[in-house]
Design an enzyme around this catalytic site. Structure first.
Site, PDB file in Angstrom:
ATOM      1  N   HIS A  17       0.892  -1.297   0.052  1.00  0.00           N
ATOM      2  CA  HIS A  17       0.080   0.089   0.034  1.00  0.00           C
ATOM      3  C   HIS A  17       1.015   1.279  -0.162  1.00  0.00           C
ATOM      4  O   HIS A  17       0.702   2.167  -0.679  1.00  0.00           O
ATOM      5  CB  HIS A  17      -0.677  -0.030   1.428  1.00  0.00           C
ATOM      6  N   LYS A  41     -16.878  -7.121   6.425  1.00  0.00           N
ATOM      7  CA  LYS A  41     -15.795  -7.924   6.875  1.00  0.00           C
ATOM      8  C   LYS A  41     -15.652  -7.749   8.184  1.00  0.00           C
ATOM      9  O   LYS A  41     -16.147  -6.599   8.908  1.00  0.00           O
ATOM     10  CB  LYS A  41     -14.377  -7.250   6.000  1.00  0.00           C
ATOM     11  N   ARG A  90      -2.121  -6.092  -8.274  1.00  0.00           N
ATOM     12  CA  ARG A  90      -0.884  -7.014  -7.985  1.00  0.00           C
ATOM     13  C   ARG A  90      -0.554  -8.047  -9.189  1.00  0.00           C
ATOM     14  O   ARG A  90       0.464  -8.255  -9.654  1.00  0.00           O
ATOM     15  CB  ARG A  90      -0.951  -7.888  -6.663  1.00  0.00           C
ATOM     16  N   SER A 129      -2.686  -7.888   3.059  1.00  0.00           N
ATOM     17  CA  SER A 129      -3.001  -7.571   4.435  1.00  0.00           C
ATOM     18  C   SER A 129      -3.215  -9.146   5.111  1.00  0.00           C
ATOM     19  O   SER A 129      -2.963  -9.182   6.179  1.00  0.00           O
ATOM     20  CB  SER A 129      -4.149  -6.768   4.656  1.00  0.00           C
TER      21      SER A 129
HETATM   22  P1  ADP Z   1      -9.674  -3.876  -0.390  1.00  0.00           P
HETATM   23  O1  ADP Z   1     -10.133  -4.657   0.652  1.00  0.00           O
HETATM   24  O2  ADP Z   1     -10.393  -2.530  -0.726  1.00  0.00           O
HETATM   25  O3  ADP Z   1      -8.970  -4.635  -1.699  1.00  0.00           O
HETATM   26  P2  ADP Z   1      -7.066  -3.609   0.449  1.00  0.00           P
HETATM   27  O4  ADP Z   1      -6.482  -2.838   1.632  1.00  0.00           O
HETATM   28  O5  ADP Z   1      -6.770  -4.936   0.558  1.00  0.00           O
HETATM   29  O6  ADP Z   1      -8.329  -3.120   0.178  1.00  0.00           O
HETATM   30  O7  ADP Z   1      -6.223  -2.840  -0.698  1.00  0.00           O
HETATM   31  C1  ADP Z   1      -6.338  -1.436  -0.962  1.00  0.00           C
HETATM   32  C2  ADP Z   1      -5.880  -1.305  -2.490  1.00  0.00           C
HETATM   33  O8  ADP Z   1      -4.280  -1.505  -2.591  1.00  0.00           O
HETATM   34  C3  ADP Z   1      -6.345  -2.355  -3.627  1.00  0.00           C
HETATM   35  O9  ADP Z   1      -6.293  -1.617  -4.842  1.00  0.00           O
HETATM   36  C4  ADP Z   1      -5.248  -3.373  -3.744  1.00  0.00           C
HETATM   37  O10 ADP Z   1      -5.187  -3.973  -5.036  1.00  0.00           O
HETATM   38  C5  ADP Z   1      -3.957  -2.529  -3.358  1.00  0.00           C
HETATM   39  N1  ADP Z   1      -2.895  -3.607  -3.000  1.00  0.00           N
HETATM   40  C6  ADP Z   1      -3.059  -4.198  -1.857  1.00  0.00           C
HETATM   41  N2  ADP Z   1      -1.905  -4.777  -1.524  1.00  0.00           N
HETATM   42  C7  ADP Z   1      -0.969  -4.368  -2.541  1.00  0.00           C
HETATM   43  C8  ADP Z   1       0.528  -4.712  -2.943  1.00  0.00           C
HETATM   44  N3  ADP Z   1       1.068  -5.588  -2.116  1.00  0.00           N
HETATM   45  N4  ADP Z   1       0.801  -3.914  -3.939  1.00  0.00           N
HETATM   46  C9  ADP Z   1       0.127  -3.078  -4.789  1.00  0.00           C
HETATM   47  N5  ADP Z   1      -1.032  -2.819  -4.500  1.00  0.00           N
HETATM   48  C10 ADP Z   1      -1.675  -3.592  -3.408  1.00  0.00           C
END
Ligand code: ADP
Length: 162
Positions: A17, A41, A90, A129
């Site tokens: 992130h 969630k 990703r 996460s």
């Molecule tokens: P959500 O539950 O809305 O997907 P996340 O917190 O998991 O929220 O992710 C928010 C954004 O960050 C999403 O667009 C996700 O694809 C991106 N993201 C999560 N992890 C990574 C990573 N390792 N590299 C790039 N983008 C990421």
């Protein structure tokens, strides 16, 4: 002024992130990282805790603001007068899901909210996460996944839960 919103759960924020935040912050005058209070969630961290973690992790980037919202992103974006959403990609598995959300948001906002995608830096392509939480739950080393203060907060949560 060019502004964008980066919405997500951020439960908790990872280096993946933060990589997207740093890069998007260079593209816009202001980047609002918006923590979604997702009723569907069960998060490890409350919205307030996630907001605080994001503030601490981005404190050196002056044009990044942290906020939170309930409900639909399109409603939050309309209220805040934001027209661009940033999301990270990703792998191809993210793509289908993200494409559908982006198209839905564009349609239901009457073309007022568009989405741009940043591809992940390769060193963070594996990172999510949920993986971080799973490794931490079993006492594994997450120092390459999240900032140290975030790692401590995750371990603390699991200690309290056991
Ligand atoms: P959500 O539950 O809305 O997907 P996340 O917190 O998991 O929220 O992710 C928010 C954004 O960050 C999403 O667009 C996700 O694809 C991106 N993201 C999560 N992890 C990574 C990573 N390792 N590299 C790039 N983008 C990421």
């Amino acid at each position: 002024m060019k502004r964008a919103v980066y919405p997500g759960s951020f439960d908790p924020v990872t280096y993946g992130h933060l990589d997207i935040i740093e890069r998007a912050a260079q593209m816009f005058d202001e980047l609002i990282v918006a923590v979604l209070n997702n009723q569907g969630k069960t998060p490890l961290f409350s919205v307030d805790e996630r907001v605080k973690m994001l503030r601490e992790a981005t404190k050196d980037i002056p044009n990044v603001k942290i906020d939170s919202f309930n409900g639909l992103l399109i409603d939050y974006a309309a209220k805040e007068n934001l027209h661009i959403a940033v999301r990270g990609l990703r792998a191809i598995t993210d793509f289908e899901y993200e494409l559908q959300i982006a198209q839905t948001n564009r349609k239901f906002s009457e073309e007022q909210l568009d989405t741009i995608f940043l591809t992940t830096s390769l060193e963070y392509a594996y990172l999510s996460s949920s993986t971080v939480k799973e490794i931490a739950y079993f006492g594994g080393n997450i120092s390459e996944c999240v900032p140290d203060f975030v790692a401590d907060l995750i371990y603390d949560k699991y200690k309290n839960k056991q």
